[in-house]
Write a protein that holds these residues in place. Structure first.
Motif, PDB file in Angstrom:
ATOM      1  N   THR A  89      -0.251 -29.495 -15.245  1.00 17.27           N
ATOM      2  CA  THR A  89      -0.793 -30.765 -14.735  1.00 17.27           C
ATOM      3  C   THR A  89      -2.190 -31.052 -15.264  1.00 17.27           C
ATOM      4  OG1 THR A  89      -1.427 -29.534 -12.744  1.00 17.27           O
ATOM      5  CG2 THR A  89       0.596 -30.846 -12.635  1.00 17.27           C
ATOM      6  N   ASN A  90      -2.864 -30.032 -15.781  1.00 17.38           N
ATOM      7  CA  ASN A  90      -4.140 -30.296 -16.428  1.00 17.38           C
ATOM      8  C   ASN A  90      -4.494 -29.155 -17.381  1.00 17.38           C
ATOM      9  OD1 ASN A  90      -6.389 -31.877 -16.986  1.00 17.38           O
ATOM     10  ND2 ASN A  90      -7.672 -30.749 -15.540  1.00 17.38           N
ATOM     11  N   VAL A  91      -5.209 -29.500 -18.443  1.00 17.99           N
ATOM     12  CA  VAL A  91      -5.727 -28.506 -19.387  1.00 17.99           C
ATOM     13  C   VAL A  91      -7.200 -28.808 -19.575  1.00 17.99           C
ATOM     14  CG1 VAL A  91      -5.517 -27.488 -21.683  1.00 17.99           C
ATOM     15  CG2 VAL A  91      -3.507 -28.508 -20.609  1.00 17.99           C
ATOM     16  N   ASP A  92      -8.048 -27.778 -19.471  1.00 15.25           N
ATOM     17  CA  ASP A  92      -9.467 -27.992 -19.749  1.00 15.25           C
ATOM     18  C   ASP A  92     -10.006 -26.799 -20.541  1.00 15.25           C
ATOM     19  OD1 ASP A  92     -10.151 -25.885 -17.945  1.00 15.25           O
ATOM     20  OD2 ASP A  92      -9.915 -27.289 -16.267  1.00 15.25           O
ATOM     21  N   ALA A  93     -11.315 -26.758 -20.723  1.00 17.11           N
ATOM     22  CA  ALA A  93     -11.897 -25.722 -21.569  1.00 17.11           C
ATOM     23  C   ALA A  93     -11.716 -24.327 -20.989  1.00 17.11           C
ATOM     24  CB  ALA A  93     -13.380 -26.015 -21.795  1.00 17.11           C
ATOM     25  N   ASN A  94     -11.394 -24.226 -19.708  1.00 18.89           N
ATOM     26  CA  ASN A  94     -11.321 -22.915 -19.059  1.00 18.89           C
ATOM     27  C   ASN A  94      -9.921 -22.484 -18.652  1.00 18.89           C
ATOM     28  OD1 ASN A  94     -14.186 -22.333 -19.064  1.00 18.89           O
ATOM     29  ND2 ASN A  94     -14.327 -24.088 -17.689  1.00 18.89           N
ATOM     30  N   GLY A  95      -8.906 -23.274 -18.977  1.00 16.36           N
ATOM     31  CA  GLY A  95      -7.559 -22.842 -18.640  1.00 16.36           C
ATOM     32  C   GLY A  95      -6.622 -23.986 -18.325  1.00 16.36           C
ATOM     33  N   VAL A  96      -5.516 -23.646 -17.676  1.00 17.68           N
ATOM     34  CA  VAL A  96      -4.517 -24.664 -17.352  1.00 17.68           C
ATOM     35  C   VAL A  96      -4.248 -24.666 -15.851  1.00 17.68           C
ATOM     36  CG1 VAL A  96      -3.369 -24.537 -19.585  1.00 17.68           C
ATOM     37  CG2 VAL A  96      -2.561 -23.114 -17.728  1.00 17.68           C
ATOM     38  N   GLN A  97      -3.922 -25.864 -15.369  1.00 16.25           N
ATOM     39  CA  GLN A  97      -3.556 -26.060 -13.970  1.00 16.25           C
ATOM     40  C   GLN A  97      -2.058 -26.327 -13.948  1.00 16.25           C
ATOM     41  OE1 GLN A  97      -6.338 -26.128 -11.848  1.00 16.25           O
ATOM     42  NE2 GLN A  97      -4.961 -25.972 -10.086  1.00 16.25           N
ATOM     43  N   ILE A  98      -1.347 -25.647 -13.045  1.00 16.76           N
ATOM     44  CA  ILE A  98       0.092 -25.868 -12.896  1.00 16.76           C
ATOM     45  C   ILE A  98       0.296 -26.187 -11.420  1.00 16.76           C
ATOM     46  CG2 ILE A  98       2.400 -24.850 -13.135  1.00 16.76           C
ATOM     47  CD1 ILE A  98       0.074 -22.833 -14.917  1.00 16.76           C
ATOM     48  N   GLY A  99       0.186 -27.465 -11.076  1.00 15.04           N
ATOM     49  CA  GLY A  99       0.226 -27.837  -9.659  1.00 15.04           C
ATOM     50  C   GLY A  99      -0.915 -27.148  -8.924  1.00 15.04           C
ATOM     51  N   ASN A 100      -0.585 -26.351  -7.910  1.00  9.14           N
ATOM     52  CA  ASN A 100      -1.619 -25.656  -7.147  1.00  9.14           C
ATOM     53  C   ASN A 100      -2.044 -24.341  -7.785  1.00  9.14           C
ATOM     54  OD1 ASN A 100      -1.686 -27.617  -5.137  1.00  9.14           O
ATOM     55  ND2 ASN A 100       0.053 -26.677  -4.063  1.00  9.14           N
ATOM     56  N   GLU A 101      -1.303 -23.911  -8.792  1.00  7.95           N
ATOM     57  CA  GLU A 101      -1.638 -22.649  -9.434  1.00  7.95           C
ATOM     58  C   GLU A 101      -2.558 -22.898 -10.625  1.00  7.95           C
ATOM     59  OE1 GLU A 101       1.826 -19.571  -8.810  1.00  7.95           O
ATOM     60  OE2 GLU A 101       2.597 -21.293  -9.902  1.00  7.95           O
ATOM     61  N   ARG A 102      -3.250 -21.837 -11.044  1.00  9.03           N
ATOM     62  CA  ARG A 102      -4.170 -21.974 -12.166  1.00  9.03           C
ATOM     63  C   ARG A 102      -4.249 -20.670 -12.949  1.00  9.03           C
ATOM     64  NH1 ARG A 102      -7.992 -25.140 -14.320  1.00  9.03           N
ATOM     65  NH2 ARG A 102      -9.598 -24.022 -15.450  1.00  9.03           N
ATOM     66  N   ILE A 103      -4.293 -20.788 -14.284  1.00  8.75           N
ATOM     67  CA  ILE A 103      -4.538 -19.627 -15.141  1.00  8.75           C
ATOM     68  C   ILE A 103      -5.837 -19.885 -15.899  1.00  8.75           C
ATOM     69  CG2 ILE A 103      -3.670 -18.180 -17.018  1.00  8.75           C
ATOM     70  CD1 ILE A 103      -0.837 -19.267 -16.332  1.00  8.75           C
ATOM     71  N   GLU A 104      -6.802 -18.972 -15.741  1.00 10.05           N
ATOM     72  CA  GLU A 104      -8.054 -19.074 -16.484  1.00 10.05           C
ATOM     73  C   GLU A 104      -7.840 -18.501 -17.884  1.00 10.05           C
ATOM     74  OE1 GLU A 104     -11.775 -19.621 -15.370  1.00 10.05           O
ATOM     75  OE2 GLU A 104     -10.532 -21.159 -14.432  1.00 10.05           O
ATOM     76  N   SER A 105      -8.127 -19.287 -18.900  1.00  7.93           N
ATOM     77  CA  SER A 105      -7.871 -18.847 -20.266  1.00  7.93           C
ATOM     78  C   SER A 105      -8.798 -19.562 -21.233  1.00  7.93           C
ATOM     79  CB  SER A 105      -6.416 -19.146 -20.641  1.00  7.93           C
ATOM     80  OG  SER A 105      -6.248 -19.044 -22.030  1.00  7.93           O
ATOM     81  N   ALA A 106      -9.304 -18.808 -22.201  1.00  2.99           N
ATOM     82  CA  ALA A 106     -10.180 -19.412 -23.211  1.00  2.99           C
ATOM     83  C   ALA A 106      -9.370 -20.028 -24.346  1.00  2.99           C
ATOM     84  CB  ALA A 106     -11.140 -18.359 -23.764  1.00  2.99           C
ATOM     85  N   THR A 107      -8.088 -19.677 -24.425  1.00  2.00           N
ATOM     86  CA  THR A 107      -7.279 -20.129 -25.559  1.00  2.00           C
ATOM     87  C   THR A 107      -5.925 -20.633 -25.081  1.00  2.00           C
ATOM     88  OG1 THR A 107      -8.298 -18.303 -26.772  1.00  2.00           O
ATOM     89  CG2 THR A 107      -6.561 -19.522 -27.900  1.00  2.00           C
ATOM     90  N   VAL A 108      -5.757 -21.937 -25.142  1.00  2.00           N
ATOM     91  CA  VAL A 108      -4.491 -22.551 -24.761  1.00  2.00           C
ATOM     92  C   VAL A 108      -3.886 -23.172 -26.019  1.00  2.00           C
ATOM     93  CG1 VAL A 108      -3.361 -24.232 -23.256  1.00  2.00           C
ATOM     94  CG2 VAL A 108      -5.434 -23.060 -22.476  1.00  2.00           C
TER      95      VAL A 108
END
Lengths: 428, 428
Positions: free
Chosen positions: B234-253
């Motif tokens: 549901t969102n991608v930013d400089a620090n990771g991806v959002q999947i609905g209410n879940e989130r993965i912090e990542s420097a490389t998507v």
């Protein structure tokens, strides 16, 4: 545990690191702005599409993995504090017991740095790729245009500087235009390509004996290269170069004229020459700071024949080795030895079966020189894998008169436009 | 003289050009924004450092030089006027008797094109180089940092999309982190790398049989890849991806999720599907315009099994050939033949000795599938030289567990800062 910090993973830095690798009671930190060691003498072949970037570069981590006492960081040095024995980098400060500086040089426009946009130099892979892009784009644009004046400008290449790099670039363009490209275009004849070497000195290849430079001049002329010596470039713009009252219209100008040592902004307490190179003692240390050494192109070593040693790979390798051995002597309580340069001569290649070699009083050119050049470069290419791959590509090119993949890779990887202007970071 | 204009030098375009090459009374103009043909199925290997760009790309001029009736232009099509039989390019207008469109697709963010900055796709060499740069820079930054939270984020890679490309990227990162990189770093353990595939559908590899996809899932897990299916980003930013209410912090998507056909701005009178692909007749022509054909990923051909043919190299090659033959039939006054797709199956590779192959009812995985994948790809690599070079590099990697030159090439070739913001040009 003695901490040796080496800045730069070129010929001098990597040699010093290897000599100190796995030695007892020493830990080494090697810092480089790139993540790879580059075989600089063949960089022009990447610019001219004969080799790919991967053929002449090897990750520093690969080369040093088996030395457990070496830590590699990709980073940029921002300042050097000799008094406090500390360097500042973009990822923090680092203290040292010994410091080895081997950062090399970048190209230099003598106060006209805005010329860079119109005349890129050849020191990095990104620059080699950019030069390749410009050269090949010029042929593409010439094939598309119907305007004969525009076409002539597109098929004109000017190389500023007649040292080995300038000669190698000019020779390659000459050969490519005369032998390789001719059958690939329908609207242009690549053989009409004009190539100029513009050199401020009275002759090209000033470091070689006059008779060898003269033979190189003839070899270049046979490839269609026109040499303008005693010609000082007074301006470079998007449409060509100005040489006093004369002018050459050209869409592609390449810079092989001046270099300046890296590290001008380091605020370091050390005397430099007018090229920014650090003047060193006989043992390659910085005067007043025996724990700090300089090697490779960044060093100004004038204790051999009273002229500074040239910026060549063999000099850098020998200096790197000498520095490491003097550090080891220190640690064993032995007396340091002054650096003795072992002059193995110099060579430059112009094209297929065309090169010059000068070893002391021995001078030769033509096919024997070219074969010598080939064997020496293959031999010194760092890894076995690279040697075989490069040999194969060269073999292929030699027999087919073809060149490697002349890929034009766009600088922009994005499909969608970005709103913010892209910031260009300035390396030191 | 019948003038055939082909737009795009991918699998479909190059096949059509070769079939029409040196045929009597035909002249061909091939236009491509690149100067090379790209072997797309191996592009992920360039992104993952296993191959260099030159290994999977060949200049179009080389490939077509011996067809004297083909002229190649590097250029960009800006609009297509079917009524007037004319295309407009960035170097002028071109009239045609026949038009073959084979421009392929680019990646697509479903209305969130600003995600591209944080999650590059993999369709061009520049993008492959950028992905390589990001992946290797993440390891470099992880080695430098002392903050465990930052390090964890740097050692986390998220691939959006679980099709063959996503699986290949994830598998390669898994293999590289588990086998290749471990000995190269001192401060991090690359085996701790976390890799996620985030897929919106209930399972990955939706085009394959469920049991094969399931086996691929196990093979990926063995390389440390975590698969999140039924997960919509549901969102991608400089620090990771959002999947609905879940989130993965990542420097490389990395983005391997959606594609959209090139040519949206062409203002062309032709019906497209929701991916922008042009809907074609049974003979691959555009409805109402029998002299205009579409092939490869740009075509929506739904006359086989009533679902559009997938965007795969074998489809493109067969379509390119069929188009050329129908043009030749026209010129001989013969009746056109409808395009018959010969389904040769599909395959995907995960890593060393890990792949899946599905040919009709035949399904297999593991080492035999991997060997099949290897042989098929080597066989189809266009030129002899490439085949040998790629084989050598793969052989080297297989036996040494090493990867190729993991070079991080800077985007910026300049040493000196430029004052003006650099304009990014938007391709169509």
């Amino acid at each position: 545990m003695t901490h040796v910090v080496i800045v730069g993973g070129g010929f001098a830095g990597i040699k010093a690191a290897r000599e100190l690798g796995n030695k007892k009671d020493i830990r080494i930190t090697l810092i480089d702005r790139k993540n790879y060691h580059l075989f600089q003498p063949l960089l022009y072949q990447v610019a001219m599409s004969a080799l790919g970037p991967g053929d002449i570069a090897e990750p520093l981590r690969n080369m040093l993995a088996h030395f457990r006492n070496i830590t590699v960081f990709k980073g940029i040095v921002e300042s050097v504090n000799l008094q406090e024995r500390k360097i500042s980098t973009d990822f923090g400060d680092i203290d040292y017991d010994y410091l080895v500086l081997a950062c090399g040089v970048k190209h230099h426009y003598f106060g006209n740095e805005h010329w860079e946009e119109y005349a890129p130099g050849l020191k990095t892979i990104a620059q080699a790729t950019e030069i390749r892009r410009r050269v090949m784009e010029a042929y593409e644009a010439a094939e598309r245009t119907t305007d004969p004046v525009a076409r002539k400008k597109l098929l004109t290449f000017v190389i500023v500087g007649g040292g080995p790099t300038g000669v190698e670039l000019a020779g390659s363009i000459g050969e490519m235009s005369r032998h390789t490209l001719s059958k690939f275009y329908r609207n242009i004849d690549p053989k009409l390509t004009r190539i100029f070497i513009v050199e401020a000195a009275p002759r090209i290849l000033g470091s070689f004996a006059p008779e060898l430079a003269s033979r190189a001049t003839r070899a270049l002329e046979q490839l269609g290269v026109q040499i303008w010596s005693s010609s000082m470039v007074t301006n470079v713009d998007a449409n060509g170069v100005q040489i006093g009252n004369e002018r050459i219209e050209s869409a592609t100008v390449l810079w092989a004229a001046g270099v300046r040592a890296i590290g001008q902004g380091w605020n370091m307490d050390a005397e430099t020459d007018r090229s920014g190179r650090i003047i060193v003692e006989e043992d390659l240390s910085v005067p007043g700071y025996p724990e700090v050494f300089v090697g490779g192109d960044q060093a100004h070593f004038a204790h051999y024949n009273n002229v500074p040693l040239p910026g060549m790979a063999p000099v850098a390798v020998q200096e790197g080795r000498a520095i490491a051995r003097n550090i080891l002597r220190d640690l064993k309580g032995k007396v340091r030895k002054p650096f003795k340069y072992n002059d193995k001569g110099q060579m430059a290649t112009i094209g297929r079966n065309k090169a010059i070699v000068e070893v002391g009083k021995l001078k030769f050119d033509g096919a024997p020189a070219w074969l010598t050049w080939l064997l020496v470069h293959i031999y010194y290419l760092t890894t076995f894998k690279h040697r075989i791959l490069v040999l194969m590509q060269w073999g292929w090119s030699y027999f087919t008169f073809g060149y490697g993949a002349r890929l034009i890779v766009n600088k922009e990887w994005r499909f969608y436009p970005q709103k913010k202007p892209c910031a260009t970071k300035t390396p030191s």
